[in-house]
Design a protein around this motif. Sequence first.
Motif, PDB file in Angstrom:
ATOM      1  N   LYS A 253       0.844  -1.184   0.000  1.00 49.29           N
ATOM      2  CA  LYS A 253       0.000   0.000   0.000  1.00 49.29           C
ATOM      3  C   LYS A 253       0.883   1.239   0.000  1.00 49.29           C
ATOM      4  N   PRO A 254       0.484   2.293  -0.703  1.00 49.73           N
ATOM      5  CA  PRO A 254       1.280   3.524  -0.692  1.00 49.73           C
ATOM      6  C   PRO A 254       1.498   4.005   0.734  1.00 49.73           C
ATOM      7  N   GLY A 255       2.732   4.394   1.024  1.00 51.15           N
ATOM      8  CA  GLY A 255       3.066   4.852   2.365  1.00 51.15           C
ATOM      9  C   GLY A 255       3.724   6.210   2.331  1.00 51.15           C
ATOM     10  N   ASP A 256       3.950   6.767   3.496  1.00 51.86           N
ATOM     11  CA  ASP A 256       4.585   8.070   3.602  1.00 51.86           C
ATOM     12  C   ASP A 256       6.098   7.931   3.443  1.00 51.86           C
ATOM     13  N   LEU A 257       6.709   8.892   2.773  1.00 52.21           N
ATOM     14  CA  LEU A 257       8.149   8.945   2.605  1.00 52.21           C
ATOM     15  C   LEU A 257       8.669  10.239   3.194  1.00 52.21           C
ATOM     16  N   PRO A 258       9.913  10.248   3.664  1.00 51.88           N
ATOM     17  CA  PRO A 258      10.456  11.471   4.259  1.00 51.88           C
ATOM     18  C   PRO A 258      10.558  12.604   3.246  1.00 51.88           C
ATOM     19  N   ALA A 259      10.557  13.835   3.761  1.00 47.77           N
ATOM     20  CA  ALA A 259      10.640  15.001   2.885  1.00 47.77           C
ATOM     21  C   ALA A 259      12.016  15.128   2.235  1.00 47.77           C
ATOM     22  N   GLN A 260      13.024  14.684   2.949  1.00 48.12           N
ATOM     23  CA  GLN A 260      14.391  14.829   2.447  1.00 48.12           C
ATOM     24  C   GLN A 260      15.193  13.570   2.765  1.00 48.12           C
ATOM     25  N   VAL A 261      15.996  13.134   1.825  1.00 46.39           N
ATOM     26  CA  VAL A 261      16.854  11.975   2.045  1.00 46.39           C
ATOM     27  C   VAL A 261      18.031  12.071   1.087  1.00 46.39           C
ATOM     28  N   GLY A 262      19.194  11.575   1.513  1.00 47.27           N
ATOM     29  CA  GLY A 262      20.381  11.650   0.668  1.00 47.27           C
ATOM     30  C   GLY A 262      20.897  10.301   0.212  1.00 47.27           C
ATOM     31  N   THR A 263      20.522   9.224   0.944  1.00 52.44           N
ATOM     32  CA  THR A 263      21.025   7.889   0.617  1.00 52.44           C
ATOM     33  C   THR A 263      19.883   6.883   0.739  1.00 52.44           C
ATOM     34  N   ILE A 264      19.772   6.021  -0.263  1.00 54.26           N
ATOM     35  CA  ILE A 264      18.696   5.026  -0.293  1.00 54.26           C
ATOM     36  C   ILE A 264      19.267   3.682  -0.710  1.00 54.26           C
ATOM     37  N   ALA A 265      18.776   2.616  -0.103  1.00 55.96           N
ATOM     38  CA  ALA A 265      18.994   1.250  -0.600  1.00 55.96           C
ATOM     39  C   ALA A 265      17.677   0.781  -1.184  1.00 55.96           C
ATOM     40  N   LEU A 266      17.717   0.322  -2.443  1.00 48.21           N
ATOM     41  CA  LEU A 266      16.520  -0.090  -3.150  1.00 48.21           C
ATOM     42  C   LEU A 266      16.665  -1.546  -3.566  1.00 48.21           C
ATOM     43  N   LEU A 267      15.702  -2.372  -3.203  1.00 49.41           N
ATOM     44  CA  LEU A 267      15.758  -3.807  -3.477  1.00 49.41           C
ATOM     45  C   LEU A 267      14.679  -4.194  -4.473  1.00 49.41           C
ATOM     46  N   CYS A 268      15.098  -4.903  -5.530  1.00 47.68           N
ATOM     47  CA  CYS A 268      14.150  -5.370  -6.553  1.00 47.68           C
ATOM     48  C   CYS A 268      14.346  -6.859  -6.773  1.00 47.68           C
TER      49      CYS A 268
END
Length: 241
Positions: A175-190
């Motif tokens: 389900k769509p969720g809230d994300l922070p307003a600002q971020v500099g580093t992300i780990a994305l898993l697919c």
Amino acid sequence: MERPRFFTRQVLAEGSEIELEAEPARHIARTLRMQPGDRLVLFDGSGDEYPGELVTADKRHVTLRCGPARTIDRESPLAVELGIAISRGDRVDWVVQKATELGVARIAPLLTTRGLNLPADRREKKRGHWQRIAESACEQCGRNCVPEIGFPQPLDSWLDTVDAPLRLILDPRAKPGDLPAQVGTIALLCGPEGGLEDEEVKRARAAGFGTLQLGPRILRTETAPLAALAVLQARWGDLRF
């Protein structure tokens, strides 16, 4: 006309004269048919690029002289480490190329239950193949820093090392969720075709990963990470429209 760009693993410096590796040398001499005196651009992954002038260009040897370094930053302010399940065919090739163009900082090829079981003796060769694809993509898109392609490893091993403050799994069921307003580093898993198994998703959630849903349509394993990268770069990075 833009000067052609080439990556070299040699350390570059102003005034140095270097002989290029075989692959870019063939492209310069045989495909582009460049001649002594022609100009191009070199980069070595350090962040700078160097205008260069060909000194020799024949079928066996291409040498050039480096001009002064130019510091041109084309890196995104958003550093994304992409964990991508190894799939069959050339899907990972495609993702590496396009993710590099979209500004990814690092790519971790992952061994998952439903993904391709890449034999241990082929993993380093495959990593080198994907690294060269990333280098070539940087030549095309103008990046002077080449994203690192990690050694293929099991998903659990990667989860143990991820330390990005924001960690997301692509999940069409989420389900769509809230994300922070600002971020500099992300780990994305697919995950691979068919997605990650429920137990793998649980282990990722235990490692601090939230879920990210991109919309009502189910995207292919080679499409989903690229769509996500574009969305994330538009929100926190340097893609503009």
